[in-house]
Design a protein around this motif. Structure first.
Motif, PDB file in Angstrom:
ATOM      1  N   ASN A   2      -9.768  -2.043  -0.619  1.00  0.00           N
ATOM      2  CA  ASN A   2      -8.477  -1.421  -0.335  1.00  0.00           C
ATOM      3  C   ASN A   2      -7.446  -1.933  -1.340  1.00  0.00           C
ATOM      4  O   ASN A   2      -6.883  -3.012  -1.168  1.00  0.00           O
ATOM      5  CB  ASN A   2      -8.053  -1.734   1.101  1.00  0.00           C
ATOM      6  N   TYR A   3      -7.187  -1.145  -2.399  1.00  0.00           N
ATOM      7  CA  TYR A   3      -6.274  -1.597  -3.460  1.00  0.00           C
ATOM      8  C   TYR A   3      -4.830  -1.590  -2.994  1.00  0.00           C
ATOM      9  O   TYR A   3      -4.032  -2.414  -3.425  1.00  0.00           O
ATOM     10  CB  TYR A   3      -6.453  -0.733  -4.707  1.00  0.00           C
ATOM     11  N   ALA A   4      -4.488  -0.646  -2.105  1.00  0.00           N
ATOM     12  CA  ALA A   4      -3.123  -0.623  -1.571  1.00  0.00           C
ATOM     13  C   ALA A   4      -2.842  -1.917  -0.811  1.00  0.00           C
ATOM     14  O   ALA A   4      -1.758  -2.506  -0.935  1.00  0.00           O
ATOM     15  CB  ALA A   4      -2.936   0.590  -0.662  1.00  0.00           C
ATOM     16  N   LEU A 288       1.574   2.042  -9.462  1.00  0.00           N
ATOM     17  CA  LEU A 288       0.543   2.773 -10.208  1.00  0.00           C
ATOM     18  C   LEU A 288      -0.794   2.041 -10.199  1.00  0.00           C
ATOM     19  O   LEU A 288      -1.850   2.666 -10.361  1.00  0.00           O
ATOM     20  CB  LEU A 288       1.006   3.003 -11.645  1.00  0.00           C
ATOM     21  N   GLY A 289      -0.758   0.729  -9.999  1.00  0.00           N
ATOM     22  CA  GLY A 289      -2.003  -0.019  -9.918  1.00  0.00           C
ATOM     23  C   GLY A 289      -2.903   0.451  -8.791  1.00  0.00           C
ATOM     24  O   GLY A 289      -4.129   0.331  -8.869  1.00  0.00           O
ATOM     25  N   ILE A 290      -2.303   0.998  -7.741  1.00  0.00           N
ATOM     26  CA  ILE A 290      -3.084   1.521  -6.615  1.00  0.00           C
ATOM     27  C   ILE A 290      -3.967   2.677  -7.072  1.00  0.00           C
ATOM     28  O   ILE A 290      -5.038   2.927  -6.509  1.00  0.00           O
ATOM     29  CB  ILE A 290      -2.140   1.969  -5.475  1.00  0.00           C
ATOM     30  N   VAL A 291      -3.530   3.390  -8.111  1.00  0.00           N
ATOM     31  CA  VAL A 291      -4.297   4.516  -8.648  1.00  0.00           C
ATOM     32  C   VAL A 291      -5.193   4.077  -9.805  1.00  0.00           C
ATOM     33  O   VAL A 291      -6.366   4.461  -9.879  1.00  0.00           O
ATOM     34  CB  VAL A 291      -3.340   5.631  -9.127  1.00  0.00           C
ATOM     35  N   SER A 292      -4.649   3.266 -10.717  1.00  0.00           N
ATOM     36  CA  SER A 292      -5.395   2.924 -11.934  1.00  0.00           C
ATOM     37  C   SER A 292      -6.594   2.019 -11.667  1.00  0.00           C
ATOM     38  O   SER A 292      -7.611   2.112 -12.366  1.00  0.00           O
ATOM     39  CB  SER A 292      -4.464   2.294 -12.974  1.00  0.00           C
TER      40      SER A 292
END
Length: 301
Positions: A2-4, A288-292
């Motif tokens: 879970n990056y978020a 944006l890290g949540i996407v990249s």
């Protein structure tokens, strides 16, 4: 993974700093002093400790180091080139670029460490520590150079006086000499590191003004595209070209796609540049890290 959830602590601390500065008695007068504390003491201790805690084995990680340096140098070259690109350069303010170019190539060491631990356990931590130890001095020098050059304050003088450069260089020397931190000092240094991260992110939030991003949209989009799209693709290409094993490739891709360093705001503000603009970029990069990160780690290897 879970990056978020992984990125939420950073983003929530930035939000706390923004709310405290605007809606409580803890206004800019307080946060100016916090920035000085973070820049001159807390962050240098953190960087020194991060580098000396694990021995650097250059032989076993030579391909990973080559790939990591390739990603870092590519980011630096692309960021530096922006004002000279046809069609883009004329929309970029040179002073804003000098203070914010670092957004494109610096990286959040703490998120790197957390990701490496989750991806590959102790081996992942050792690999990312090598990348941090080698790349942090390069990134810090590259971050200082355009600011010192634009302000005409003398690049070498800025380097020898910059506490982040001093800390990373001395950390590398200590590591390569085979020395370490005494065990009884470890808890203190660990707590200083935790304080530097929290206060640095909150200081970034306190200085944040999203309106400043609207005045430099071309620069903001360009820098964030390099950080979160182009560098992961370069990392993927280097991982394949150098035939990194699965663990090294995963660590490299995490390194290439993480949000920018939270200390970017403190460095820009302390050197007299547009801190609120850089703070806005740090926040956008964290989001944006949540996407990249999922994008980079999902690329075939």
């Amino acid at each position: 993974m879970n990056y978020a959830q992984l990125l939420f602590p950073d983003f929530s601390l930035i939000a706390c700093g923004w709310l405290l500065c605007r809606y409580t008695a803890l206004d800019r007068r307080v946060w100016d002093q916090v920035e000085s504390l973070v820049y001159y003491f807390l962050f240098p201790v953190l960087l020194f400790h991060s580098i000396v805690r694990s021995p650097i084995d250059f032989g076993a990680t030579s391909n990973l180091l080559a790939a990591g340096l390739g990603v870092g140098l590519s980011g630096i070259a692309l960021a530096y080139a922006l004002p000279y690109l046809p069609g883009i350069g004329r929309h970029i303010d040179r002073r804003e670029h000098a203070g914010s170019a670092q957004i494109a190539f610096r990286f959040n060491s703490f998120i790197c460490l957390a990701l490496a631990d989750r991806l590959a356990g102790p081996q992942g931590l050792l690999l990312i520590a090598v990348l941090i130890g080698v790349c942090v001095p390069l990134m810090n020098v590259a971050a200082v150079w355009p600011m010192a050059r634009h302000a005409q304050t003398g690049f070498l003088r800025q380097l020898v006086r910059n506490p982040l450069i001093i800390a990373t260089a001395s950390g590398l020397v200590v590591n390569l000499l085979g020395l370490g931190v005494p065990t009884w000092m470890e808890p203190t240094l660990t707590r200083i590191g935790a304080a530097s991260l929290a206060l640095g992110l909150m200081a970034a939030g306190a200085g944040m003004q999203f309106a400043t991003l609207a005045r430099g949209k071309v620069l903001a989009v360009s820098l964030l595209s390099i950080r979160h799209l182009i560098l992961p693709l370069i990392g993927w290409g280097l991982a394949r070209a150098l035939r990194l094993d699965a663990t090294q490739a995963a660590v490299l891709m995490a390194f290439a796609a993480v949000p920018t360093a939270s200390s970017a705001y403190v460095l820009a503000a302390r050197m007299g540049y547009n801190g609120p603009y850089v703070a806005g970029l740090v926040t956008m990069s964290t989001l944006l890290g949540i996407v990249s990160l999922p994008f980079a780690l999902a690329l075939p290897r």
